[in-house]
Design a protein around this motif. Structure first.
Motif, PDB file in Angstrom:
ATOM      1  N   UNK A  89     -10.243 -48.832  35.763  1.00 25.55           N
ATOM      2  CA  UNK A  89     -10.119 -49.550  34.489  1.00 25.55           C
ATOM      3  C   UNK A  89      -8.660 -49.689  34.050  1.00 25.55           C
ATOM      4  N   UNK A  90      -7.726 -49.186  34.860  1.00 26.68           N
ATOM      5  CA  UNK A  90      -6.311 -49.270  34.517  1.00 26.68           C
ATOM      6  C   UNK A  90      -5.847 -48.180  33.568  1.00 26.68           C
ATOM      7  N   UNK A  91      -6.624 -47.078  33.480  1.00 30.90           N
ATOM      8  CA  UNK A  91      -6.311 -45.982  32.574  1.00 30.90           C
ATOM      9  C   UNK A  91      -5.646 -44.835  33.343  1.00 30.90           C
ATOM     10  N   UNK A  92      -4.578 -44.290  32.790  1.00 32.96           N
ATOM     11  CA  UNK A  92      -3.843 -43.184  33.415  1.00 32.96           C
ATOM     12  C   UNK A  92      -4.736 -41.938  33.443  1.00 32.96           C
ATOM     13  N   UNK A  93      -4.902 -41.351  34.644  1.00 27.78           N
ATOM     14  CA  UNK A  93      -5.772 -40.181  34.769  1.00 27.78           C
ATOM     15  C   UNK A  93      -5.058 -38.930  35.279  1.00 27.78           C
ATOM     16  N   UNK A  94      -3.775 -39.048  35.592  1.00 26.14           N
ATOM     17  CA  UNK A  94      -2.952 -37.917  36.027  1.00 26.14           C
ATOM     18  C   UNK A  94      -1.641 -37.993  35.262  1.00 26.14           C
ATOM     19  N   UNK A  95      -1.087 -36.849  34.875  1.00 26.77           N
ATOM     20  CA  UNK A  95       0.183 -36.834  34.142  1.00 26.77           C
ATOM     21  C   UNK A  95       1.278 -37.474  34.995  1.00 26.77           C
TER      22      UNK A  95
END
Length: 70
Positions: A60-66
């Motif tokens: 979905x284009x969402x950041x999932x890792x720092x």
């Protein structure tokens, strides 16, 4: 290793953010780095560089890792 790099080196506050917005924030907060958006499951070059930040995003284009310098 990030301590050898100049400027801000990690962005935990961007977890859950839109990847494109996160990349813009990273560039604004540390102009010495280039954020690179990487879709989940993609391969990357694993050498360490002070001028690069991988921005891992889900489908979905969402950041999932720092995002961190490296």
């Amino acid at each position: 290793m990030a301590s050898i790099c100049k400027g801000k080196s990690s962005w935990p506050e961007l977890l859950g953010a839109d990847g494109k917005s996160a990349a813009a924030t990273i560039e604004r907060e540390n102009p010495l780095v280039k954020p690179i958006i990487v879709p989940e499951g993609s391969g990357i070059i694993e050498n360490f560089r002070c001028d690069r930040v991988w921005v891992w995003v889900d489908k979905y284009g969402i950041v999932y890792t720092v995002p961190v310098i490296g």
